[in-house]
Write a protein that holds these residues in place. Structure first.
Motif, mmCIF file in Angstrom:
data_model
loop_
_atom_site.group_PDB
_atom_site.id
_atom_site.type_symbol
_atom_site.label_atom_id
_atom_site.label_comp_id
_atom_site.label_asym_id
_atom_site.label_seq_id
_atom_site.Cartn_x
_atom_site.Cartn_y
_atom_site.Cartn_z
ATOM 1 N N LYS A 1 -6.185 -5.789 4.366
ATOM 2 C CA LYS A 1 -5.420 -5.851 5.610
ATOM 3 C C LYS A 1 -5.640 -7.251 6.160
ATOM 4 N N LEU A 2 -4.555 -7.889 6.520
ATOM 5 C CA LEU A 2 -4.662 -9.253 7.063
ATOM 6 C C LEU A 2 -3.943 -9.313 8.401
ATOM 7 N N TYR B 1 0.847 -1.206 0.000
ATOM 8 C CA TYR B 1 0.000 0.000 0.000
ATOM 9 C C TYR B 1 0.879 1.252 0.000
ATOM 10 N N GLY B 2 2.002 1.182 0.736
ATOM 11 C CA GLY B 2 2.922 2.324 0.759
ATOM 12 C C GLY B 2 3.425 2.625 -0.644
ATOM 13 N N TYR B 3 3.717 1.567 -1.384
ATOM 14 C CA TYR B 3 4.191 1.691 -2.768
ATOM 15 C C TYR B 3 3.085 2.292 -3.630
ATOM 16 N N ILE C 1 -4.238 -5.817 -6.212
ATOM 17 C CA ILE C 1 -4.732 -5.451 -4.874
ATOM 18 C C ILE C 1 -3.539 -5.152 -3.975
ATOM 19 N N SER C 2 -3.509 -3.971 -3.391
ATOM 20 C CA SER C 2 -2.338 -3.642 -2.567
ATOM 21 C C SER C 2 -2.531 -4.135 -1.137
ATOM 22 N N ILE C 3 -1.386 -4.279 -0.480
ATOM 23 C CA ILE C 3 -1.368 -4.900 0.855
ATOM 24 C C ILE C 3 -1.077 -3.831 1.903
ATOM 25 N N GLN C 4 -2.054 -3.624 2.765
ATOM 26 C CA GLN C 4 -1.873 -2.598 3.802
ATOM 27 C C GLN C 4 -1.233 -3.174 5.061
#
Ligand code: SF4
Length: 313
Positions: free
Chosen positions: A223-224, A18-20, A267-270
């Protein structure tokens, strides 16, 4: 050599973080600043249910500096100062995190969200809520704000299995979530989904099926985190009675890496891990900090010569 363009998957992290995603979107480092705007939750006050989800103790996932008694502007100012100093972040997203942040009259939501957007370094808002607590007026409001600012709606799903949702007293169903996604998609703001792995009765295969299902939806980020029992919850009592056996650290890392391999690389990863203050964390107590845990999962991908989405059809 990654099977995806570098614009999609960060070549060192091996995921679409997500930062990317935010850096590409805004051209600088962006941090989320958590605030507590004094909302409650319909799964606690009786309108959807009572007692809340069996694992819910909001102090386990909220920074101590965020209290509803502290004016929003002060919470935002303190959060921005912290992230500027710690990470050198230049822009900020105010994250309405605690409880259900669309649960209130729309004019109140408008007032609260607008106040957050007044700070000159704030580029947008992220709003955490339940899939069954978002009405048409709130969606219109978010869509209106999204015309000028970044907006992300964070939907707590946790599991795509109705038996599990019922056993953890979520008070909503998978269909409620699907309806919510239908209602909010295509309105000009992003959608994030919150998931938890490690529920009693959930197998690794059950959990991994979620990656495929989420991948086919108009979801922008996830978010996981692992299921953990904190003091003052029914889950903690279940743990003490032997009815909840937490995942081992190795199981979680393996399953999280498998999940990422199956997940759509768009899908981005937070987040990949959850932590609770030590004084209230009952189990599991892996003794690993957030950052190390994030990299433990990414290192697992590296070890496999793999990346997010490599097994996504
Ligand atoms: S929906 Fe969220 S705030 Fe409400 S009881 Fe469940 S975990 Fe807690």
């Amino acid at each position: 050599m990654l099977p995806f363009p570098e614009q999609l998957i960060h070549k060192e992290l091996l995921i679409n973080s997500y930062g990317y995603h935010l850096r590409k979107k805004f051209g600088c480092r962006v941090s989320k600043v958590n605030v507590d705007a004094g909302f409650t939750c319909p799964n606690r006050d009786g309108s959807k249910g009572t007692g809340g989800c069996i694992y819910c103790n909001n102090s386990s996932f909220s920074p101590r500096e965020t209290l509803p008694e502290i004016p929003l502007e002060m919470q935002i100012k303190a959060g921005i100062a912290y992230h500027k100093k710690r990470l050198g972040s230049e822009k900020f997203i105010v994250y309405f995190q605690k409880y259900t942040n669309t649960y209130g009259p729309t004019d109140h939501l408008e007032e609260i969200y607008s106040r957050a957007l007044e700070h000159p370094d704030v580029i947008g808002i992220s709003v955490g809520t339940r899939p069954d607590s978002i009405c048409d007026e709130a969606i219109e409001l978010l869509a209106r704000i999204a015309k000028k600012h970044y907006v992300c709606l964070e939907l707590g799903l946790q599991s795509m299995d109705d038996t599990i949702l019922s056993s953890i007293n979520r008070g909503h169903t998978v269909n409620d979530f699907l309806d919510a996604v239908n209602m909010v998609s295509g309105r000009g703001f992003e959608i994030c989904v919150h998931l938890i792995h490690g529920f009693p009765g959930e197998t690794a295969d059950d959990f991994l099926k979620t990656a495929g299902a989420i991948s086919a939806m108009p979801i922008n980020s996830i978010k996981l985190h692992q299921l953990h029992a904190v003091k003052g919850t029914l889950l903690a009592e279940m743990y003490l009675r032997g009815e909840f056996v937490p995942l081992t650290l190795e199981e979680y890392i393996t399953n999280a890496a498998d999940f990422l391999e199956l997940l759509n690389p768009e899908i981005s990863i937070q987040r990949l891990y959850g932590s609770a203050p030590l004084e209230i964390c009952i189990a599991p107590r892996w003794g690993v900090k957030n950052n190390s845990m994030w990299f433990a999962v990414l290192n697992e991908l590296k070890k496999r010569g793999s990346c997010q989405g490599i097994r996504h059809p």
